[in-house]
Every structure is written in structure tokens, then in C-alpha cells.
Write a protein that holds these residues in place. Structure first.
Motif, mmCIF file in Angstrom:
data_model
loop_
_atom_site.group_PDB
_atom_site.id
_atom_site.type_symbol
_atom_site.label_atom_id
_atom_site.label_comp_id
_atom_site.label_asym_id
_atom_site.label_seq_id
_atom_site.Cartn_x
_atom_site.Cartn_y
_atom_site.Cartn_z
ATOM 1 N N MET A 137 0.675 -0.851 -0.147
ATOM 2 C CA MET A 137 -0.005 0.151 -0.009
ATOM 3 C C MET A 137 0.961 1.398 0.065
ATOM 4 N N TYR A 138 2.070 1.123 -0.314
ATOM 5 C CA TYR A 138 3.013 2.089 -0.278
ATOM 6 C C TYR A 138 2.461 3.281 -1.593
ATOM 7 N N PRO A 139 2.457 4.530 -1.518
ATOM 8 C CA PRO A 139 3.072 5.415 -0.353
ATOM 9 C C PRO A 139 1.910 5.758 0.830
ATOM 10 N N ILE A 140 0.691 5.404 0.535
ATOM 11 C CA ILE A 140 -0.280 5.879 1.557
ATOM 12 C C ILE A 140 0.015 5.241 2.733
ATOM 13 N N LEU A 141 0.425 3.825 2.903
ATOM 14 C CA LEU A 141 0.912 3.215 4.024
ATOM 15 C C LEU A 141 2.149 2.593 4.041
ATOM 16 N N ARG A 142 3.264 2.742 5.127
ATOM 17 C CA ARG A 142 4.386 2.320 5.010
ATOM 18 C C ARG A 142 4.495 1.097 6.365
ATOM 19 N N THR A 143 5.693 0.596 5.901
ATOM 20 C CA THR A 143 6.038 -0.234 7.196
ATOM 21 C C THR A 143 6.198 0.398 8.593
ATOM 22 N N GLY A 144 5.367 -0.044 9.393
ATOM 23 C CA GLY A 144 5.329 0.379 10.724
ATOM 24 C C GLY A 144 4.059 1.069 10.905
ATOM 25 N N ASP A 145 3.369 1.274 9.979
ATOM 26 C CA ASP A 145 1.853 1.982 10.194
ATOM 27 C C ASP A 145 0.931 0.850 10.679
ATOM 28 N N ILE A 146 -0.255 1.376 11.047
ATOM 29 C CA ILE A 146 -1.073 0.452 11.825
ATOM 30 C C ILE A 146 -2.716 0.603 10.901
ATOM 31 N N VAL A 147 -3.127 -0.582 10.758
ATOM 32 C CA VAL A 147 -4.420 -0.676 10.196
ATOM 33 C C VAL A 147 -5.158 -1.487 11.205
ATOM 34 N N CYS A 148 -6.567 -0.770 11.327
ATOM 35 C CA CYS A 148 -7.699 -1.635 12.384
ATOM 36 C C CYS A 148 -8.658 -2.199 11.522
ATOM 37 N N TYR A 149 -9.153 -3.406 11.658
ATOM 38 C CA TYR A 149 -9.969 -3.915 10.944
ATOM 39 C C TYR A 149 -11.119 -4.686 11.497
ATOM 40 N N LYS A 150 -12.327 -4.682 10.832
ATOM 41 C CA LYS A 150 -13.634 -5.688 11.395
ATOM 42 C C LYS A 150 -13.490 -6.786 10.727
ATOM 43 N N ARG A 151 -13.794 -8.030 11.393
ATOM 44 C CA ARG A 151 -13.839 -9.489 10.766
ATOM 45 C C ARG A 151 -14.828 -9.203 9.910
ATOM 46 N N ILE A 152 -14.798 -9.967 8.623
ATOM 47 C CA ILE A 152 -15.822 -10.070 7.677
ATOM 48 C C ILE A 152 -16.289 -11.968 7.738
ATOM 49 N N ALA A 153 -17.350 -12.283 8.254
ATOM 50 C CA ALA A 153 -17.547 -13.590 8.114
ATOM 51 C C ALA A 153 -17.972 -14.234 6.793
ATOM 52 N N ASP A 154 -18.525 -13.535 5.975
ATOM 53 C CA ASP A 154 -19.059 -13.988 4.569
ATOM 54 C C ASP A 154 -18.242 -13.182 3.517
ATOM 55 N N VAL A 155 -17.443 -14.073 2.800
ATOM 56 C CA VAL A 155 -16.606 -13.422 1.884
ATOM 57 C C VAL A 155 -17.555 -12.971 0.734
ATOM 58 N N ASN A 156 -18.554 -13.283 0.583
ATOM 59 C CA ASN A 156 -19.400 -12.411 -0.434
ATOM 60 C C ASN A 156 -19.974 -11.338 -0.253
ATOM 61 N N ASN A 157 -19.776 -10.907 1.129
ATOM 62 C CA ASN A 157 -20.036 -9.418 1.861
ATOM 63 C C ASN A 157 -19.038 -8.588 1.822
ATOM 64 N N ILE A 158 -18.693 -7.996 0.265
ATOM 65 C CA ILE A 158 -17.598 -7.270 0.066
ATOM 66 C C ILE A 158 -18.203 -6.069 -0.407
#
Length: 227
Positions: A137-158
Motif C-alpha cells: 500500500m506504499y506510499p499511503i501506508l508504510r512499514t510500521g503503520d497500523i491498520v485496524c479491521y473488522k472481521r468479515i464472516a461472509d466472503v461474499n459480503n464485500i
């Protein structure tokens, strides 16, 4: 199925965790705008202006055409739901995102063995956070940056065009973690197209069934300097 602008508005409402009534009140749009029998109707420039003025995070190109990302890139947005459960400040476990890992990696398995915990008041509901050790995801995100996520149970719910953390299986019985945008694939509904922000990585089409687990990235924390 051809999605309309109103279909995309409903996707955004679902993403924000708000009701249609809240959306209509905040945008000052009349009731009935999102009724099922009116979803195919066009959206006037005046109403588009009201929506973008109320929710500036929406990418206008995506809203009108479906191309690109739902949200403008490089910014952090919060859910607008005002319930205490949405804004409850609870520490979330933080892990390291390696380019390749094995099936015992704890990143999707709760707080056990996490490296640390992250607490940000009023942040959207997230299950875990990851330190990035990849340049996809460089340059918007670099090594050492942090992403926070919400689990998605259904792979079709994209949400097409959004950023996801994924645990992907390979044919040789090996799996790996990656951070990519997910787009529709030209190979059909059984596939998705994974794309990096970094142009050195070409798009990759994979079978949906090979995505073992996934999480929608809701917050990005950017370090301007690591010293």
C-alpha cells in the motif's frame, strides 16, 4: 446485476452503521428517496450535492459510476452511529502483519498472544489492529503503520474497492496474509481481483474460496517518522 447510485448509497449507509432515516435527516432529503420502487430513479445534482456536503468522505466518482473506491483514500473515518455500543472505547489487540505466515498466526484468533493493545476514543468498531510489514500500500501506508479491521464472516459480503486484510490459501497448502484492495474480477463471480496501491505489484485474480478469513480495514494510523 447493474447497481444504481441509490444502491451504492445503501451500501454506504450499511458501511456507516446508520439507518436510512438518519441518512435522510442528516442530508435533508425527503422520505421515500430510498424506497424500493424508486431505487432505479436517477439522483439529481442537487441531491448529490447534499450527500457529498454531509458525507465528504464519499468518493463522488464511485457514487455516480461505481468506479474506484467508496471512500476517498488516505483518510480515517468513523461510524456515525451514536449508540454507546458503537462508541464504547475498548482496547483492541495489535499484531504484526508479515508477508507470509502459517495457519497458527494469531491475527484472527482474538487477544491471546497479541503484542500490545490500542485504545482510541470514538473509533469505529474493530476487532484487531496490525503493524504493517509490507509495501503493497506504499506510499499511503508504510512499514510500521497500523491498520485496524473488522472481521468479515461472509466472503461474499464485500465492499468493492475497499482495503482488506486477508488470510489466503495457496494450492501447495500454504497460506499467507496480505493487505489489498478487493475489486470485481473479469473471470466471473467465483473470483475476486486483488490490487495493491503500490504500482510495482500487478493485479491478482484469486478464487473467493481461497480466502480463509478476511477483515475490512476501517482505520489507518500513519507514522510520519519512526524515530
Amino acid at each position: 446485476m447493474h447497481l444504481t447510485t441509490k444502491d451504492r448509497i445503501l451500501h454506504f449507509i450499511d458501511f456507516k452503521g446508520i439507518t436510512k432515516t438518519t441518512f435522510l435527516n442528516e442530508t435533508n432529503i425527503k422520505r421515500g428517496f430510498l424506497d424500493k420502487d424508486k431505487l432505479s430513479a436517477s439522483v439529481s445534482d442537487l441531491l448529490l450535492e447534499k450527500i457529498i456536503s454531509t458525507y465528504p468522505e464519499i468518493d463522488l466518482l464511485w457514487l455516480i459510476t461505481g468506479r474506484g473506491n467508496m471512500l476517498k483514500q488516505g483518510l480515517v473515518y468513523e461510524s456515525d452511529s451514536k449508540s454507546s455500543s458503537e462508541y464504547e472505547s475498548c482496547p483492541i489487540p495489535v499484531y504484526t502483519l508479515d508477508t507470509i505466515t502459517n495457519s497458527s498466526h494469531p491475527v484472527y484468533n482474538g487477544a491471546k498472544d497479541s503484542e500490545s493493545a490500542l485504545l482510541i476514543p470514538h473509533m469505529p468498531n474493530c476487532d484487531a489492529a496490525l503493524y504493517i510489514h509490507t509495501d503493497t500500500m506504499y506510499p499511503i501506508l508504510r512499514t510500521g503503520d497500523i491498520v485496524c479491521y473488522k472481521r468479515i464472516a461472509d466472503v461474499n459480503n464485500i465492499y468493492w474497492g475497499e482495503m482488506y486484510v486477508m488470510d489466503i490459501s495457496r494450492e501447495e497448502d500454504e497460506n499467507y496474509l496480505t493487505l489489498k484492495y478487493i475489486h470485481q474480477s473479469e473471470l466471473g463471480e467465483d473470483y475476486v481481483s486483488l490490487r495493491s496501491h503500490n504500482p510495482i505489484y500487478p493485479p491478482q485474480d484469486i478464487l473467493k474460496k481461497n480466502i480463509r478469513r478476511m477483515g475490512l480495514v476501517k482505520v489507518c494510523i500513519r507514522y510520519n517518522c519512526l524515530v
